[in-house]
Design an enzyme around this catalytic site. Structure first.
Site, short mmCIF file in Angstrom:
data_model
loop_
_atom_site.label_atom_id
_atom_site.label_comp_id
_atom_site.label_asym_id
_atom_site.label_seq_id
_atom_site.Cartn_x
_atom_site.Cartn_y
_atom_site.Cartn_z
N PRO A 1 26.68 77.79 52.31
CA PRO A 1 27.03 78.90 51.42
C PRO A 1 28.12 79.77 52.04
O PRO A 1 28.05 80.13 53.21
CB PRO A 1 25.71 79.67 51.30
CG PRO A 1 24.65 78.66 51.60
CD PRO A 1 25.25 77.76 52.64
N GLU A 2 29.15 80.06 51.25
CA GLU A 2 30.26 80.88 51.72
C GLU A 2 30.17 82.25 51.04
O GLU A 2 29.17 82.56 50.38
CB GLU A 2 31.58 80.17 51.44
CG GLU A 2 31.65 78.82 52.16
CD GLU A 2 32.94 78.06 51.94
OE1 GLU A 2 33.88 78.63 51.35
OE2 GLU A 2 33.01 76.89 52.34
N HIS B 1 10.16 72.69 52.31
CA HIS B 1 10.97 73.37 53.32
C HIS B 1 10.97 74.88 53.17
O HIS B 1 11.90 75.55 53.63
CB HIS B 1 12.39 72.81 53.30
CG HIS B 1 12.47 71.35 53.60
ND1 HIS B 1 12.19 70.82 54.85
CD2 HIS B 1 12.77 70.29 52.79
CE1 HIS B 1 12.33 69.51 54.81
NE2 HIS B 1 12.68 69.16 53.59
N ARG C 1 17.52 71.98 56.80
CA ARG C 1 18.01 71.65 58.14
C ARG C 1 17.67 72.72 59.17
O ARG C 1 17.90 72.56 60.36
CB ARG C 1 19.51 71.40 58.10
CG ARG C 1 19.88 70.24 57.17
CD ARG C 1 21.35 69.91 57.22
NE ARG C 1 21.73 69.35 58.52
CZ ARG C 1 22.96 68.94 58.82
NH1 ARG C 1 23.92 69.06 57.93
NH2 ARG C 1 23.23 68.44 60.01
N LYS D 1 51.35 83.62 67.35
CA LYS D 1 50.30 82.59 67.40
C LYS D 1 50.78 81.33 66.69
O LYS D 1 51.46 81.39 65.66
CB LYS D 1 49.01 83.10 66.76
CG LYS D 1 48.34 84.23 67.53
CD LYS D 1 47.02 84.60 66.89
CE LYS D 1 46.23 85.59 67.75
NZ LYS D 1 46.89 86.88 67.86
#
Length: 274
Positions: free
Chosen positions: A2-3, A93, A112, A155
């Site tokens: 999830p973002e 889960h 997980r 950079k």
């Protein structure tokens, strides 16, 4: 994983459902998550408390308790927070559960087990210190072309990796970084020091545009993501490059390419983003 948009959607769903509710019961599977579950702290500072406010910072959910403590939740790769009626049989889960005074139950499900919960108690730890290394939110005023230009000075790292760095900007994940750079017509391989302030302005605008649309669509469901009501998002049908290797570009009809950058799949159009 999830973002930002997915976590924001979950946050908004929980705000309307459990802000102002008292937690009357806490239970757990006893299985270890990415970090050890702070059972003692939850029982002392969360159980029996009212959730005063729920907000998002980067990819974290922060629940402020009435008596001052904070419960921070990170969903990891496959974590879910879902509301249901209390007493419903536990799923395979489901690892953590909080029951509220209105008969609703919040469950943390994580196949997980890469997610975690942290309790921050004022006087012992400062909530701001938890996010001291996290960059500004994409919607904050200080996330600007000038900020990115100054941050990238001298950079040579590729701009895709630059946007994925949470120290630079909070919450932009792999899917959205590809979509943002396509929208801004900038190659993900471009060294950040060679990007002009004007181009960074396009990145800022594209970032807010893509993330706003994703939130409005309820997020992107690629694998495990669901919102707090168990519903999937549908922004995936609007993705223009991510997961579209070999398919025609929506702008120029050239084939979308896929490369691996820092161990993550990156999708782009070499013509539109050349």
């Amino acid at each position: 994983m999830p973002e930002l948009p997915e976590v924001e959607v979950i946050c908004r769903g929980l705000q309307s459902q459990i802000e102002g509710r008292r937690i009357i019961k806490f239970s757990h599977s006893r299985k270890k998550l990415r970090r050890s579950v702070p059972f003692r702290e939850i029982n002392c500072h969360v159980k029996g408390n009212v959730i005063k406010e729920i907000r998002r910072r980067a990819k974290y959910l922060i629940m402020s308790m009435e008596k001052g403590a904070f419960m921070i939740v990170h969903l990891g790769m496959t974590g879910r927070l879902c509301l249901c009626e209390a007493g419903k049989p536990m799923a395979k889960h489901d690892h953590l559960s909080w029951v509220f005074d209105n008969g609703m139950e919040l469950r943390f499900n994580d196949t997980r087990r890469f997610g975690f919960v942290e309790i921050v108690v004022p006087g012992i730890k400062n909530i701001e210190s938890v996010f001291s290394d996290v960059g500004p939110e994409p919607f904050w005023e200080n996330f600007s072309a000038r900020y990115l230009f100054d941050k990238s000075h001298n950079k040579i790292r590729p701009v895709k990796n630059f946007l994925l760095d949470s120290r630079v900007v909070a919450g932009i994940g792999n899917i959205y970084a590809s979509e943002i750079l396509f929208d801004a017509s900038i190659s993900p391989l471009t060294p950040v020091k060679s990007i002009s302030r004007k181009q960074y302005g396009k990145i800022v605008l594209s970032t807010r545009k893509i993330l706003t649309r994703a939130i409005e669509c309820g997020g992107t469901t690629i694998a495990d993501y669901v919102n707090s009501c168990g519903q999937t998002g549908y922004f995936q049908v609007k993705l223009k490059v991510y997961g579209r290797e070999g398919l025609a570009c929506v702008k120029c009809n050239n084939s979308i390419e896929r490369i691996v950058m820092a161990g993550r799949s990156t999708f782009f159009c070499s013509t539109c983003q050349g």
